[in-house]
Design a protein around this motif. Structure first.
Motif, PDB file in Angstrom:
ATOM      1  N   ALA A   1       1.079  -1.217   0.212  1.00  0.00           N
ATOM      2  CA  ALA A   1       0.026  -0.032  -0.100  1.00  0.00           C
ATOM      3  C   ALA A   1       0.921   1.324   0.088  1.00  0.00           C
ATOM      4  CB  ALA A   1      -0.967   0.267   1.272  1.00  0.00           C
ATOM      5  N   ILE A   2       0.609   2.575  -0.834  1.00  0.00           N
ATOM      6  CA  ILE A   2       1.461   3.685  -0.105  1.00  0.00           C
ATOM      7  C   ILE A   2       0.324   4.415   0.720  1.00  0.00           C
ATOM      8  CG2 ILE A   2       1.284   5.844  -1.495  1.00  0.00           C
ATOM      9  CD1 ILE A   2       1.388   4.652  -4.077  1.00  0.00           C
ATOM     10  N   THR A   3       1.441   4.270   1.233  1.00  0.00           N
ATOM     11  CA  THR A   3       1.060   5.504   2.620  1.00  0.00           C
ATOM     12  C   THR A   3       1.426   6.730   2.592  1.00  0.00           C
ATOM     13  OG1 THR A   3       3.419   5.042   4.184  1.00  0.00           O
ATOM     14  CG2 THR A   3       2.291   2.886   3.861  1.00  0.00           C
ATOM     15  N   SER A   4       2.430   7.197   1.690  1.00  0.00           N
ATOM     16  CA  SER A   4       2.410   8.863   1.801  1.00  0.00           C
ATOM     17  C   SER A   4       2.797   9.165   0.222  1.00  0.00           C
ATOM     18  CB  SER A   4       3.314   8.985   2.940  1.00  0.00           C
ATOM     19  OG  SER A   4       4.619   8.323   2.646  1.00  0.00           O
ATOM     20  N   ILE A   5       2.671  10.186  -0.253  1.00  0.00           N
ATOM     21  CA  ILE A   5       3.825  11.189  -1.436  1.00  0.00           C
ATOM     22  C   ILE A   5       3.225  12.543  -0.532  1.00  0.00           C
ATOM     23  CG2 ILE A   5       3.280  12.184  -3.326  1.00  0.00           C
ATOM     24  CD1 ILE A   5       1.201   9.879  -4.332  1.00  0.00           C
ATOM     25  N   ASN A   6       4.945  12.430  -1.097  1.00  0.00           N
ATOM     26  CA  ASN A   6       5.437  13.652  -0.051  1.00  0.00           C
ATOM     27  C   ASN A   6       6.941  14.282  -1.424  1.00  0.00           C
ATOM     28  OD1 ASN A   6       5.162  14.111   2.308  1.00  0.00           O
ATOM     29  ND2 ASN A   6       6.556  12.051   2.393  1.00  0.00           N
ATOM     30  N   LEU A   7       6.485  15.774  -1.529  1.00  0.00           N
ATOM     31  CA  LEU A   7       7.819  16.357  -2.848  1.00  0.00           C
ATOM     32  C   LEU A   7       8.782  16.983  -2.320  1.00  0.00           C
ATOM     33  CD1 LEU A   7       5.549  19.407  -3.348  1.00  0.00           C
ATOM     34  CD2 LEU A   7       5.703  17.892  -4.649  1.00  0.00           C
ATOM     35  N   GLY A   8      10.062  15.782  -2.790  1.00  0.00           N
ATOM     36  CA  GLY A   8      11.082  16.211  -2.305  1.00  0.00           C
ATOM     37  C   GLY A   8      11.524  17.026  -3.302  1.00  0.00           C
TER      38      GLY A   8
ATOM     39  N   GLY B   1      -0.128  18.822 -15.440  1.00  0.00           N
ATOM     40  CA  GLY B   1      -1.510  18.142 -14.604  1.00  0.00           C
ATOM     41  C   GLY B   1      -1.062  17.634 -13.717  1.00  0.00           C
ATOM     42  N   PHE B   2      -0.176  16.387 -13.580  1.00  0.00           N
ATOM     43  CA  PHE B   2      -0.097  15.778 -11.919  1.00  0.00           C
ATOM     44  C   PHE B   2       0.061  16.618 -10.620  1.00  0.00           C
ATOM     45  CE2 PHE B   2       1.732  14.172  -8.619  1.00  0.00           C
ATOM     46  CZ  PHE B   2       1.006  14.061  -7.862  1.00  0.00           C
ATOM     47  N   LEU B   3       1.240  17.774 -11.188  1.00  0.00           N
ATOM     48  CA  LEU B   3       2.007  18.277 -10.244  1.00  0.00           C
ATOM     49  C   LEU B   3       0.494  19.902  -9.910  1.00  0.00           C
ATOM     50  CD1 LEU B   3       5.451  19.071 -11.559  1.00  0.00           C
ATOM     51  CD2 LEU B   3       4.509  17.931  -8.891  1.00  0.00           C
ATOM     52  N   LYS B   4      -0.303  20.638 -10.826  1.00  0.00           N
ATOM     53  CA  LYS B   4      -1.099  21.185 -10.787  1.00  0.00           C
ATOM     54  C   LYS B   4      -2.565  20.492  -9.898  1.00  0.00           C
ATOM     55  CE  LYS B   4      -4.118  23.420 -12.926  1.00  0.00           C
ATOM     56  NZ  LYS B   4      -5.358  23.994 -14.512  1.00  0.00           N
ATOM     57  N   THR B   5      -2.694  19.660 -10.234  1.00  0.00           N
ATOM     58  CA  THR B   5      -3.512  18.654  -9.136  1.00  0.00           C
ATOM     59  C   THR B   5      -2.843  17.867  -7.626  1.00  0.00           C
ATOM     60  OG1 THR B   5      -4.637  17.789 -10.903  1.00  0.00           O
ATOM     61  CG2 THR B   5      -4.839  16.669  -8.855  1.00  0.00           C
ATOM     62  N   LEU B   6      -1.199  18.064  -7.969  1.00  0.00           N
ATOM     63  CA  LEU B   6      -1.311  17.911  -6.422  1.00  0.00           C
ATOM     64  C   LEU B   6      -0.985  19.777  -5.860  1.00  0.00           C
ATOM     65  CD1 LEU B   6       0.353  16.051  -4.344  1.00  0.00           C
ATOM     66  CD2 LEU B   6       2.239  16.566  -5.718  1.00  0.00           C
ATOM     67  N   MET B   7      -0.293  20.463  -6.291  1.00  0.00           N
ATOM     68  CA  MET B   7      -0.618  21.679  -5.699  1.00  0.00           C
ATOM     69  C   MET B   7      -1.702  22.368  -5.567  1.00  0.00           C
ATOM     70  SD  MET B   7       2.552  22.439  -5.063  1.00  0.00           S
ATOM     71  CE  MET B   7       4.148  22.226  -5.946  1.00  0.00           C
TER      72      MET B   7
ATOM     73  N   LYS C   1      -2.872  -2.740  -6.450  1.00  0.00           N
ATOM     74  CA  LYS C   1      -3.180  -2.146  -5.376  1.00  0.00           C
ATOM     75  C   LYS C   1      -3.636  -0.609  -5.566  1.00  0.00           C
ATOM     76  CE  LYS C   1      -4.442  -1.397  -1.578  1.00  0.00           C
ATOM     77  NZ  LYS C   1      -4.805  -2.555  -0.306  1.00  0.00           N
ATOM     78  N   SER C   2      -5.171  -0.372  -5.421  1.00  0.00           N
ATOM     79  CA  SER C   2      -5.478   0.803  -5.561  1.00  0.00           C
ATOM     80  C   SER C   2      -5.948   1.250  -4.665  1.00  0.00           C
ATOM     81  CB  SER C   2      -6.971   0.354  -6.589  1.00  0.00           C
ATOM     82  OG  SER C   2      -6.213   0.186  -7.704  1.00  0.00           O
ATOM     83  N   GLY C   3      -6.332   2.820  -4.016  1.00  0.00           N
ATOM     84  CA  GLY C   3      -6.914   2.885  -2.686  1.00  0.00           C
ATOM     85  C   GLY C   3      -6.570   5.075  -2.545  1.00  0.00           C
ATOM     86  N   VAL C   4      -6.490   4.917  -1.864  1.00  0.00           N
ATOM     87  CA  VAL C   4      -6.347   6.629  -1.141  1.00  0.00           C
ATOM     88  C   VAL C   4      -5.107   6.892  -0.146  1.00  0.00           C
ATOM     89  CG1 VAL C   4      -7.608   8.944  -0.423  1.00  0.00           C
ATOM     90  CG2 VAL C   4      -8.253   6.216  -1.200  1.00  0.00           C
ATOM     91  N   VAL C   5      -4.245   7.589  -0.627  1.00  0.00           N
ATOM     92  CA  VAL C   5      -3.272   8.481  -0.172  1.00  0.00           C
ATOM     93  C   VAL C   5      -2.694   9.901  -0.263  1.00  0.00           C
ATOM     94  CG1 VAL C   5      -2.103   8.773  -1.770  1.00  0.00           C
ATOM     95  CG2 VAL C   5      -0.482   8.533  -0.481  1.00  0.00           C
ATOM     96  N   ASN C   6      -2.640  10.455   1.755  1.00  0.00           N
ATOM     97  CA  ASN C   6      -2.869  10.989   2.202  1.00  0.00           C
ATOM     98  C   ASN C   6      -1.859  11.979   1.131  1.00  0.00           C
ATOM     99  OD1 ASN C   6      -4.892  11.667   4.084  1.00  0.00           O
ATOM    100  ND2 ASN C   6      -3.472  10.278   5.569  1.00  0.00           N
ATOM    101  N   ILE C   7      -1.086  13.299   0.954  1.00  0.00           N
ATOM    102  CA  ILE C   7      -0.241  14.182   0.285  1.00  0.00           C
ATOM    103  C   ILE C   7       0.624  15.129   1.768  1.00  0.00           C
ATOM    104  CG2 ILE C   7      -0.797  13.405  -2.316  1.00  0.00           C
ATOM    105  CD1 ILE C   7      -2.497  15.978  -1.860  1.00  0.00           C
ATOM    106  N   GLY C   8       1.569  15.156   0.661  1.00  0.00           N
ATOM    107  CA  GLY C   8       1.943  16.102   2.136  1.00  0.00           C
ATOM    108  C   GLY C   8       3.783  16.704   1.073  1.00  0.00           C
ATOM    109  N   THR C   9       3.965  17.418   1.729  1.00  0.00           N
ATOM    110  CA  THR C   9       5.073  17.986   1.590  1.00  0.00           C
ATOM    111  C   THR C   9       6.546  17.468   2.997  1.00  0.00           C
ATOM    112  OG1 THR C   9       5.058  19.957   3.295  1.00  0.00           O
ATOM    113  CG2 THR C   9       4.891  20.574   1.409  1.00  0.00           C
TER     114      THR C   9
END
Length: 153
Positions: free
Chosen positions: A28-35, A106-112, A141-149
């Motif tokens: 599962a993806i647990t997080s997505i952070n901007l590096g 497109g993805f980065l615009k959605t993310l921001m 795996k499909s699901g929902v993940v929290n995003i952050g920096t």
């Protein structure tokens, strides 16, 4: 002699039938952070949780993955470090994924601009399992993940 052979063959088949099959690990993806960013390249740090439902440690090597986030094919990548997932346990790792800013606008615009801290994802992962000569195991795996920096380093 034929009866002995038949008995041994029957016993061997019965023994194989009672052997518990090995279960695939779960991911599962647990997080997505901007590096960090570098020119036209933005790095994302993707947290992955690997769960082992088996009664023995799993030895994983070479992960290959591609992912879609918020409906956009985000990226694909490789992670070549050895990973051990304990028996009936889990391991969390973080894998870097680079996005070319021109192709990932497109993805980065959605993310921001997302009002929500959550995004839907689909992850396709292939892992080289070192135990018992299994070879590659594929997971989806499909699901929902929290995003952050990510915190500054």
């Amino acid at each position: 002699m034929k009866k002995l052979f038949l008995f041994l063959a029957t016993w061997l088949l019965a023994a194989c039938a009672t052997f518990n099959p090995v279960s695939k690990p779960e991911v599962a993806i647990t997080s997505i952070n901007l590096g960090p960013s570098n020119g036209l390249q933005q790095q994302l740090l993707i947290g992955l949780q690997l769960d082992n439902p088996n009664a023995f440690d799993l030895k994983l090597g070479r992960l290959r993955y591609d992912m879609q986030i918020a409906g956009s094919k985000l990226a694909s990548g490789r992670f070549n470090e050895a990973i051990s997932v304990p028996a009936n346990g889990q391991t969390v790792i973080e894998v870097p994924v680079g996005i070319n800013l021109l192709s990932g606008l497109g993805f980065l615009k959605t993310l921001m601009t997302s009002a929500s801290d959550e995004l839907e994802y689909t992850l396709n992962l292939s892992a080289d399992v070192g135990n018992f000569g299994f070879g590659d195991v594929s997971l989806v795996k499909s699901g929902v993940v929290n995003i952050g920096t990510a915190p500054a380093k």
